[in-house]
Write a protein that holds these residues in place. Structure first.
Motif, PDB file in Angstrom:
ATOM      1  N   ILE A   1      -7.524   7.495   3.541  1.00  0.00           N
ATOM      2  CA  ILE A   1      -6.505   7.756   2.516  1.00  0.00           C
ATOM      3  C   ILE A   1      -6.121   9.232   2.519  1.00  0.00           C
ATOM      4  CG2 ILE A   1      -6.004   7.726   0.045  1.00  0.00           C
ATOM      5  CD1 ILE A   1      -7.941   5.350  -0.172  1.00  0.00           C
TER       6      ILE A   1
ATOM      7  N   TRP B   1     -13.282   5.108   4.366  1.00  0.00           N
ATOM      8  CA  TRP B   1     -12.076   4.617   3.687  1.00  0.00           C
ATOM      9  C   TRP B   1     -11.377   5.749   2.945  1.00  0.00           C
ATOM     10  CZ3 TRP B   1     -11.098   3.413  -1.726  1.00  0.00           C
ATOM     11  CH2 TRP B   1      -9.973   2.603  -1.941  1.00  0.00           C
TER      12      TRP B   1
ATOM     13  N   ARG C   1      -2.464  10.891   3.292  1.00  0.00           N
ATOM     14  CA  ARG C   1      -1.759  11.668   2.263  1.00  0.00           C
ATOM     15  C   ARG C   1      -1.391  13.045   2.808  1.00  0.00           C
ATOM     16  NH1 ARG C   1      -1.402   7.461   0.772  1.00  0.00           N
ATOM     17  NH2 ARG C   1      -1.485   6.522  -1.297  1.00  0.00           N
TER      18      ARG C   1
ATOM     19  N   ALA D   1      -4.756   7.217  -5.313  1.00  0.00           N
ATOM     20  CA  ALA D   1      -4.511   6.091  -4.418  1.00  0.00           C
ATOM     21  C   ALA D   1      -5.776   5.246  -4.242  1.00  0.00           C
ATOM     22  CB  ALA D   1      -4.019   6.589  -3.057  1.00  0.00           C
ATOM     23  N   ALA D   2      -6.934   5.896  -4.166  1.00  0.00           N
ATOM     24  CA  ALA D   2      -8.192   5.162  -4.033  1.00  0.00           C
ATOM     25  C   ALA D   2      -8.467   4.326  -5.282  1.00  0.00           C
ATOM     26  CB  ALA D   2      -9.340   6.132  -3.774  1.00  0.00           C
TER      27      ALA D   2
ATOM     28  N   THR E   1      -5.112  11.516  -3.258  1.00  0.00           N
ATOM     29  CA  THR E   1      -6.090  10.645  -2.604  1.00  0.00           C
ATOM     30  C   THR E   1      -6.896   9.854  -3.625  1.00  0.00           C
ATOM     31  OG1 THR E   1      -6.286  12.088  -0.671  1.00  0.00           O
ATOM     32  CG2 THR E   1      -8.147  10.631  -1.131  1.00  0.00           C
TER      33      THR E   1
END
Length: 349
Positions: free
Chosen positions: A87, A83, A91, A66-67, A63
């Motif tokens: 994510i 947000w 995931r 990806a963030a 996470t």
């Protein structure tokens, strides 16, 4: 709102905007400052979805990566927290759909067979969650749609019941009933319609009602760290370390339930549990229990005396019902480091 209050709020907003601008420009320290306040609650969210501490750790790392990689596309339409939950949820759904879960483990001690179980468990990947990591994670303000107490929603019984749900229903129930997000927020997180969210939630609630133990007739557990809890815990430790089966069985509810993931063996009812305890004490009579807490419940590192020392063999988590023990979950020694417990205890000189 007074002038000083307005200026204080404006200052906070300005500081966050500055952090976001710096993070979107590639400043790792700014990114950590923005995301760190949400890290613990996101880890608990991943744990609820996956039922495994290690899987939750992996999903949390995915996470955050990806963030970090996608931060430049964050437009501020939703809050940063929402947000990040989007994510993390996706995931976890990816992990659930990949079916890479810890398999069941068979009894592997040659020549020694345990008593016949009363059932076989379905969730071999279940792991406990340390209370030490819950600080700041289950005290966050919930949305208006939340239906469960945060302490209830981290209990082993609740997390186990969640694991039976299909992935989409699991995500919707946690986001709506545990965290309190609105239906339209959940729909946006999952890229589905609001009607789809409502339908999944209805089915998920029905599934949880079928799976969660009936609690209407069961006494509530005593308050955490109360004299009542201390008393039942002390009696359990004394009985177990003394290998006193009669004293141990006297502490159990009639419908007591023992499980031991990743082994699927389950024992339900006093007589069945008594036979299992007789089997354990007959082969390994000397134990020491070291107290800790897991999933908001009393827990113990379990250590066995052997000719080579006092070695950790697992971790127990107790579910209390009034002044009795209603469930008892035994985990492998691989979880001890998660709780800061050693693999061995010093021997008495």
């Amino acid at each position: 709102m007074g002038l000083h209050t307005r200026s204080g709020v404006a200052g906070v907003v300005s500081a966050r905007t500055d952090l976001m601008s710096r993070a979107q420009a590639g400043d790792g320290e700014a990114f950590r400052a923005l995301t760190e306040p949400h890290r613990r609650e996101l880890q608990v969210h991943c744990y609820r979805m996956l039922g495994s501490f290690q899987d939750a750790e992996d999903a949390l790392q995915d996470t955050m990566l990806a963030a970090w990689r996608g931060l430049e596309r964050f437009d501020g339409r939703a809050s940063l927290r929402t947000w990040l939950y989007r994510i993390a949820t996706n995931r976890c759904l990816d992990a659930l759909r990949s079916a890479r879960r810890r398999p069941a483990k068979q009894w592997d001690i040659p020549g020694i067979e345990p008593p016949e179980p009363t059932g076989l468990g379905e969730i071999p990947w279940l792991e406990p969650y340390p209370d030490a990591l819950l600080d700041g994670a289950i005290s966050v303000p919930l949305g208006p749609e939340a239906r469960y107490e945060q302490t209830e929603s981290i209990s082993l019984a609740f997390v186990t019941a969640l694991q039976i749900l299909p992935p989409r229903q699991l995500a919707v129930l946690i986001l709506r009933d545990v965290l309190g997000f609105h239906a339209d927020e959940v729909a946006e997180m999952l890229d589905v319609t609001v009607e789809s969210v409502k339908s999944a939630l209805k089915r998920a609630r029905a599934g949880m009602q079928r799976r969660l133990p009936v609690t209407a007739d069961r006494e509530q557990p005593p308050a955490v760290d109360s004299p009542a809890e201390d008393t039942i815990v002390a009696k359990f430790v004394s009985a177990y370390e003394a290998a006193d089966i009669d004293a141990l069985v006297a502490l159990l509810t009639d419908d007591v339930f023992i499980s031991m993931p990743p082994m699927p063996l389950e024992y339900r009812g006093r007589d069945s549990v008594a036979r299992f305890c007789a089997f354990i004490f007959g082969s390994e009579p000397r134990f020491e229990l070291v107290p800790t807490r897991a999933n908001g419940q009393p827990a113990f590192g379990v250590y066995r005396h052997t000719p080579t020392g006092i070695h950790g063999i697992g971790l127990f988590v107790l579910t209390l019902a009034g002044d009795r023990i209603g469930a008892w979950t035994s985990f492998e020694d691989t979880v001890l480091p998660i709780f800061g417990l050693p693999q061995s205890l010093p021997s008495a000189q």
